[in-house]
Scaffold this active site. Structure first.
Site, PDB file in Angstrom:
ATOM      1  N   ARG A   1       0.813  -1.221   0.000  1.00  0.00           N
ATOM      2  CA  ARG A   1       0.000   0.000   0.000  1.00  0.00           C
ATOM      3  C   ARG A   1       0.841   1.263   0.000  1.00  0.00           C
ATOM      4  O   ARG A   1       0.318   2.368  -0.111  1.00  0.00           O
ATOM      5  CB  ARG A   1      -0.909   0.040   1.249  1.00  0.00           C
ATOM      6  CG  ARG A   1      -1.925  -1.058   1.331  1.00  0.00           C
ATOM      7  CD  ARG A   1      -2.699  -0.983   2.630  1.00  0.00           C
ATOM      8  NE  ARG A   1      -3.840  -0.101   2.539  1.00  0.00           N
ATOM      9  CZ  ARG A   1      -5.096  -0.506   2.411  1.00  0.00           C
ATOM     10  NH1 ARG A   1      -5.380  -1.793   2.354  1.00  0.00           N
ATOM     11  NH2 ARG A   1      -6.074   0.366   2.337  1.00  0.00           N
TER      12      ARG A   1
ATOM     13  N   TYR B   1       0.713   4.345  -2.316  1.00  0.00           N
ATOM     14  CA  TYR B   1      -0.365   5.308  -2.076  1.00  0.00           C
ATOM     15  C   TYR B   1      -0.143   6.063  -0.773  1.00  0.00           C
ATOM     16  O   TYR B   1      -0.100   7.283  -0.759  1.00  0.00           O
ATOM     17  CB  TYR B   1      -1.704   4.567  -2.051  1.00  0.00           C
ATOM     18  CG  TYR B   1      -2.910   5.475  -1.993  1.00  0.00           C
ATOM     19  CD1 TYR B   1      -3.286   6.237  -3.090  1.00  0.00           C
ATOM     20  CD2 TYR B   1      -3.694   5.566  -0.847  1.00  0.00           C
ATOM     21  CE1 TYR B   1      -4.401   7.063  -3.048  1.00  0.00           C
ATOM     22  CE2 TYR B   1      -4.812   6.388  -0.792  1.00  0.00           C
ATOM     23  CZ  TYR B   1      -5.160   7.131  -1.902  1.00  0.00           C
ATOM     24  OH  TYR B   1      -6.263   7.939  -1.853  1.00  0.00           O
TER      25      TYR B   1
ATOM     26  N   GLU C   1       2.531   6.243   1.392  1.00  0.00           N
ATOM     27  CA  GLU C   1       3.780   7.023   1.424  1.00  0.00           C
ATOM     28  C   GLU C   1       3.771   8.094   0.333  1.00  0.00           C
ATOM     29  O   GLU C   1       4.304   9.191   0.515  1.00  0.00           O
ATOM     30  CB  GLU C   1       5.012   6.122   1.260  1.00  0.00           C
ATOM     31  CG  GLU C   1       5.249   5.158   2.424  1.00  0.00           C
ATOM     32  CD  GLU C   1       5.786   5.826   3.692  1.00  0.00           C
ATOM     33  OE1 GLU C   1       5.573   7.032   3.905  1.00  0.00           O
ATOM     34  OE2 GLU C   1       6.428   5.116   4.488  1.00  0.00           O
TER      35      GLU C   1
ATOM     36  N   LYS D   1     -11.521 -11.003   5.706  1.00  0.00           N
ATOM     37  CA  LYS D   1     -11.237 -11.376   7.102  1.00  0.00           C
ATOM     38  C   LYS D   1     -10.388 -10.320   7.798  1.00  0.00           C
ATOM     39  O   LYS D   1      -9.561  -9.708   7.135  1.00  0.00           O
ATOM     40  CB  LYS D   1     -10.509 -12.719   7.124  1.00  0.00           C
ATOM     41  CG  LYS D   1     -11.408 -13.881   6.765  1.00  0.00           C
ATOM     42  CD  LYS D   1     -10.564 -15.147   6.701  1.00  0.00           C
ATOM     43  CE  LYS D   1     -11.379 -16.278   6.084  1.00  0.00           C
ATOM     44  NZ  LYS D   1     -10.554 -17.441   5.743  1.00  0.00           N
TER      45      LYS D   1
ATOM     46  N   THR E   1     -12.589  -1.859  11.120  1.00  0.00           N
ATOM     47  CA  THR E   1     -13.606  -0.795  11.033  1.00  0.00           C
ATOM     48  C   THR E   1     -13.218   0.284  10.023  1.00  0.00           C
ATOM     49  O   THR E   1     -12.031   0.504   9.740  1.00  0.00           O
ATOM     50  CB  THR E   1     -13.813  -0.110  12.403  1.00  0.00           C
ATOM     51  OG1 THR E   1     -12.605   0.585  12.759  1.00  0.00           O
ATOM     52  CG2 THR E   1     -14.192  -1.096  13.484  1.00  0.00           C
TER      53      THR E   1
ATOM     54  N   GLN F   1      -8.419  -0.474  12.044  1.00  0.00           N
ATOM     55  CA  GLN F   1      -9.455   0.449  12.522  1.00  0.00           C
ATOM     56  C   GLN F   1      -9.221   1.823  11.919  1.00  0.00           C
ATOM     57  O   GLN F   1      -8.083   2.199  11.641  1.00  0.00           O
ATOM     58  CB  GLN F   1      -9.442   0.527  14.048  1.00  0.00           C
ATOM     59  CG  GLN F   1      -8.077   0.838  14.618  1.00  0.00           C
ATOM     60  CD  GLN F   1      -8.068   0.908  16.135  1.00  0.00           C
ATOM     61  OE1 GLN F   1      -9.085   0.710  16.790  1.00  0.00           O
ATOM     62  NE2 GLN F   1      -6.923   1.213  16.703  1.00  0.00           N
ATOM     63  N   ARG F   2     -10.301   2.535  11.697  1.00  0.00           N
ATOM     64  CA  ARG F   2     -10.130   3.884  11.147  1.00  0.00           C
ATOM     65  C   ARG F   2     -11.372   4.711  11.453  1.00  0.00           C
ATOM     66  O   ARG F   2     -12.495   4.294  11.160  1.00  0.00           O
ATOM     67  CB  ARG F   2      -9.918   3.809   9.648  1.00  0.00           C
ATOM     68  CG  ARG F   2      -9.459   5.106   9.062  1.00  0.00           C
ATOM     69  CD  ARG F   2      -9.373   5.032   7.576  1.00  0.00           C
ATOM     70  NE  ARG F   2      -8.193   4.365   7.083  1.00  0.00           N
ATOM     71  CZ  ARG F   2      -8.120   3.856   5.849  1.00  0.00           C
ATOM     72  NH1 ARG F   2      -9.153   3.885   5.046  1.00  0.00           N
ATOM     73  NH2 ARG F   2      -7.001   3.302   5.439  1.00  0.00           N
TER      74      ARG F   2
END
Ligand SMILES: O=c1ccn([C@@H]2O[C@H](COP(=O)(O)OP(=O)(O)O[C@H]3OC[C@@H](O)[C@H](O)[C@H]3O)[C@@H](O)[C@H]2O)c(=O)[nH]1
Length: 342
Positions: free
Chosen positions: A170, A173, A175, A233, A238, A302-303
């Site tokens: 990832r 995007y 970094e 999974k 969140t 989580q976010r």
């Protein structure tokens, strides 16, 4: 000598794009560039800015994830212009404002060609900053909640520096956007450019690509096609989902306000992916199944945005709740997938 002229640069007001801007007799329109304006958020931003008759809107897009279809109602309008352009190449035009959105935002698309994604974030942002510097435009960067990585602080305030894997799949995007933020502040400090930075959290709404790959569009398309909803999974991870009209309102307030940011723009309503699947199932198609599938590496667990700063500085908070926004997006997906309501 060099030191003096550099010092002068930081205090000098940015140049006016044209002498007409200061004319007493001519009241020119505000010319606004939106890079990535043919995309999902960009095209909604175009709609909102075009409502103001004092705005001229120029969109530059390479159509990698955006499409002309999103802008079809404006093509041919005298205050609107559409340019096929990739921000990794310089662009020479005269504008007063730059909304710099250009970059694929869905993990599937930004991971598809990671080198191109990082070029878009770094060279693309350099080019947009170069343009802002030349013509004295104010520039807003749409950064991302992904700058917080897999956050260890919850909810995330802007002061949190994040927990990002610099060599993961990832990173092109997250970094990339972190470097883009750095460039924005360096141009601001070194050249006096007027900057704004929005950290966008997960956003949904009409015009998302049907096969965009992000969770809300996946679930709605699956529910309408009668396919099982694919929860990756563990399903307890969140996200907090912001409806696109709220997002656009926040971006315009940030651009026209006085704070550089970064400011989180997102909806603090937090859901697990299992909860989201259950909500989509209940609202759209109660007979479908929910199935657990493998996840991808480095998925944040989580976010949720801390939006205290947006409330205080911009007087902004989202209005549309998830249960109100999902049916609006469902309508648009039904039309495009040709699945009429029974
Ligand atoms: O079919 C799916 C797709 C995704 N998911 C899960 O849903 C969650 C959200 O995934 P998405 O692909 O929608 O988006 P992400 O939150 O990973 O990234 C997004 O973050 C904020 C923005 O800057 C970007 O638009 C995007 O990078 C993840 O936990 C993912 O594992 C599913 O459970 N099923």
């Amino acid at each position: 000598m060099a030191a003096t002229s550099e010092k002068q640069n930081t205090t000098k007001p940015p140049p006016s794009p044209s002498p007409l801007r200061n004319s007493k007799f001519c009241q020119p329109n505000m010319r606004i560039l939106i890079s990535g304006g043919a995309g999902f958020i960009g095209s909604h931003l175009v709609d909102k800015l075009m409502e103001n008759e004092k705005n001229e809107v120029v969109v530059a897009d390479n159509y990698f994830t955006g499409s002309k279809e999103n802008l079809k109602k404006w093509i041919g309008h005298p205050r609107f212009e559409l340019i096929r352009h990739d921000v990794t190449e310089p662009l020479l035009i005269e504008v007063d404002r730059i909304y710099h959105l250009a970059c694929p935002a869905s993990p599937i698309f930004y991971k598809y060609n990671p080198v191109k994604t990082i070029k878009t974030n770094v060279i693309g942002t350099l080019n947009m900053l170069g343009l802002a510097k030349r013509v004295g435009a104010r520039i807003l960067l749409t950064s991302t909640s992904e700058v917080y990585g897999d956050p260890l602080i919850h909810p995330q305030p802007e002061s949190y520096w994040g927990n990002v894997n610099p060599i993961g799949v990832r990173s092109c995007y997250d970094e990339g956007k972190r470097v883009a933020e750095t460039l924005m502040f360096d141009y601001h400090r070194q050249h006096g450019i007027e900057i704004r930075i929005a950290r966008i959290f997960n956003t949904y709404g009409p015009r998302m690509n049907i096969d965009d790959g992000r969770v809300v569009s996946n679930f709605i398309a699956q529910a309408l096609r009668g396919e099982a909803l694919t929860v990756q999974k563990p399903g307890t991870q969140t996200r907090s989902f912001c409806y696109v009209s709220d997002m656009v309102d926040g971006l315009i307030r940030l651009m026209e306000g006085n704070d550089t940011g970064p400011i989180n723009i997102g909806n603090p309503g937090e859901f697990t992916m299992v909860e989201l699947a259950e909500t989509v199932k209940e609202l759209i198609n109660p007979s479908i199944e929910i199935k657990m599938v493998e996840n991808t590496p480095d998925d944040p667990r989580q976010r949720k945005p801390d939006i205290s700063k947006a409330k205080e500085v911009l007087g902004w908070e989202p209005k549309v709740k998830l249960r109100e926004g999902l049916p609006l997006m469902e309508e648009d997906f039904r039309l495009r997938l040709n699945v009429p309501r029974n």
